[in-house]
Structures are given as C-alpha cells and as structure tokens.
Design a protein around this motif. Structure first.
Motif, PDB file in Angstrom:
ATOM      1  N   GLN A 142       3.131  -1.551 -25.189  1.00  7.76           N
ATOM      2  CA  GLN A 142       4.289  -1.799 -26.037  1.00  7.76           C
ATOM      3  C   GLN A 142       5.498  -2.148 -25.158  1.00  7.76           C
ATOM      4  O   GLN A 142       5.925  -1.341 -24.342  1.00  7.76           O
ATOM      5  N   GLY A 143       6.018  -3.343 -25.319  1.00 11.07           N
ATOM      6  CA  GLY A 143       7.204  -3.759 -24.575  1.00 11.07           C
ATOM      7  C   GLY A 143       8.443  -3.704 -25.447  1.00 11.07           C
ATOM      8  O   GLY A 143       8.361  -3.503 -26.661  1.00 11.07           O
ATOM      9  N   GLU A 144       9.599  -3.866 -24.824  1.00 11.98           N
ATOM     10  CA  GLU A 144      10.865  -3.849 -25.553  1.00 11.98           C
ATOM     11  C   GLU A 144      11.639  -5.128 -25.286  1.00 11.98           C
ATOM     12  O   GLU A 144      11.648  -5.636 -24.172  1.00 11.98           O
ATOM     13  N   GLY A 145      12.277  -5.642 -26.316  1.00 14.92           N
ATOM     14  CA  GLY A 145      13.100  -6.835 -26.151  1.00 14.92           C
ATOM     15  C   GLY A 145      12.344  -8.121 -26.412  1.00 14.92           C
ATOM     16  O   GLY A 145      11.117  -8.148 -26.572  1.00 14.92           O
ATOM     17  N   PHE A 146      13.093  -9.227 -26.436  1.00 11.16           N
ATOM     18  CA  PHE A 146      12.547 -10.540 -26.764  1.00 11.16           C
ATOM     19  C   PHE A 146      11.500 -11.000 -25.748  1.00 11.16           C
ATOM     20  O   PHE A 146      10.479 -11.562 -26.108  1.00 11.16           O
ATOM     21  N   ALA A 147      11.767 -10.744 -24.461  1.00  7.85           N
ATOM     22  CA  ALA A 147      10.853 -11.197 -23.405  1.00  7.85           C
ATOM     23  C   ALA A 147      10.045 -10.032 -22.837  1.00  7.85           C
ATOM     24  O   ALA A 147       9.773  -9.973 -21.643  1.00  7.85           O
ATOM     25  N   ALA A 148       9.654  -9.113 -23.720  1.00  5.78           N
ATOM     26  CA  ALA A 148       8.998  -7.885 -23.274  1.00  5.78           C
ATOM     27  C   ALA A 148       7.704  -8.134 -22.506  1.00  5.78           C
ATOM     28  O   ALA A 148       7.340  -7.363 -21.622  1.00  5.78           O
ATOM     29  N   TYR A 149       7.008  -9.210 -22.840  1.00  2.00           N
ATOM     30  CA  TYR A 149       5.693  -9.439 -22.244  1.00  2.00           C
ATOM     31  C   TYR A 149       5.681 -10.614 -21.262  1.00  2.00           C
ATOM     32  O   TYR A 149       4.611 -11.069 -20.846  1.00  2.00           O
ATOM     33  N   SER A 150       6.871 -11.091 -20.884  1.00  3.25           N
ATOM     34  CA  SER A 150       6.938 -12.210 -19.943  1.00  3.25           C
ATOM     35  C   SER A 150       6.623 -11.774 -18.518  1.00  3.25           C
ATOM     36  O   SER A 150       6.151 -12.571 -17.706  1.00  3.25           O
TER      37      SER A 150
END
Length: 213
Positions: free
Chosen positions: A131-139
């Motif tokens: 689980q990432g946070e923010g718009f570019a969490a998985y970049s």
C-alpha cells in the motif's frame, strides 16, 4: 505454461545450481530482493535466474481485459511474497482473467497467487499487497519495498531475504515475555532496520567518532 521456456530451463538447470523464476502472461515482474527489475528496451523481463534459498519477489497483474465490447488495461497494486527455491525452476501464475469485472472481483476478494513448479506441482503463495501513499506512490518500487522491509524487520543479504524478527525475537505465548536471541550481529541488524533516517545518521556519526581498535 510456456513449453519452450520450460525446456530451456530444464537444460540450463542441469549445468548449474541456480534456478529460473518466470512469470506467466499478464504478470509483470517488478522487483527481486529489493531491486527493481527493469525492462530491456520495449520488452519486459519475464524470467530471472536466482540462487538457492529464499527470495523476496514483487509482481503485479498488468494485462488487457474486456470492458463490454472494448478492451482496456487492468493494473493492480504490487504484491510481495517470499519464494524458497531449491534448485527448481518455477513460474508465478494466476487463473485466466478475461474481463474487467472478473479481474476486479478476483483481486478484491483476495487474489490467489500460485507457484507452478517444473515437476508439475502447484503451490499457493502467501502474499502482501503493498500500500503506497500519494499520487506517485508506486513510481519508486524500491523505496516502497524498503519501507515495507524496514517496518517488518526484513533485510536482504547475499540475494536471500531474512526476517530478522523471526531470527532474533522469541515470545513466550504463555507469559508474553519477549526474549531477544541470536548473536550480536543479528540483533544489530534488526534494530538498524527499525531505526529512522535520523537515528541511522546519528548512529553512523557515533560509529565514526568511536575508536574500537
């Protein structure tokens, strides 16, 4: 299964102690042992050679499915799991997903990822959805994995993922007493993985100022 790939893997394994881990169609291999797997030009990497032992692998479903009469790309969050290879080639697989509604239902109720072995057996994989946070969490997949490992006391050494909490912490189920076990080096590694960036910086400064000779 990719029959030609299995043939190549079988021939390769006869002359080396390593194993080949492949992914089925529509599965994207994102990272192995904390390092991003980068595509080769326009071609995604669909197999890697790994040494014997435990490896931390991150993948996601990224494939074309039907939305009514049209096609669309359905992409999931990254999934992380450990694979214990013993000189046996294997492939990460999923059931065939053809429609968007089918894919959504499958992943929302808890996707059943599996590992198909070269001998024909199939094993379930215990997975964690990152689980990432923010718009570019998985970049930045490496940063996301590093955060997960730091929070869970996991380090990767010599290509093998080691859960330091399982190695160094023992909890008495009856009394609840926590006992730290293992040698000093393991304990140091465990606490270092749990330290904040500021604590790690302060520790490095302290180490540099001390004379341990």
């Amino acid at each position: 299964m990719k029959k030609n790939l299995w043939l190549l893997m079988a021939l390769f394994s006869a002359s080396t102690q390593a194993a080949t881990l492949a992914v089925a169609d529509n599965i994207q291999l994102l990272a192995v042992d904390g390092k991003e797997v980068k595509s080769q030009g326009w071609r995604a990497v669909d197999s890697v050679e790994l040494s014997e032992g435990k490896h931390q692998v991150v993948v996601r479903f990224d494939g074309e499915v039907k939305r009514g009469s049209k096609s669309t790309i359905y992409t999931t969050r990254p999934y992380l799991f450990e694979i214990d290879l013993a000189n046996t080639n294997a492939e990460i697989i999923l059931p065939r997903l053809t429609t968007e509604s089918q894919a959504k239902a499958f992943f929302e109720r808890g996707a059943q990822w599996q590992l198909a072995m070269a001998d024909g057996s199939v094993k379930p994989l215990v997975v964690t959805e990152l689980q990432g946070e923010g718009f570019a969490a998985y970049s930045d997949i490496e940063a996301l994995i590093n955060a997960y490992n730091s929070a869970n006391g996991i380090v990767v050494e010599k290509g093998n993922a080691i859960d330091l909490q399982q190695v160094a912490v023992n909890v008495d189920n009856k009394t609840g007493k926590v006992e730290i076990t293992g040698d000093a080096l393991i304990q140091l590694k465990m606490w270092y993985t749990k330290a904040s960036k500021e604590d790690k910086k302060a520790f490095k400064i302290w180490m540099a100022e001390k004379d341990f000779n």
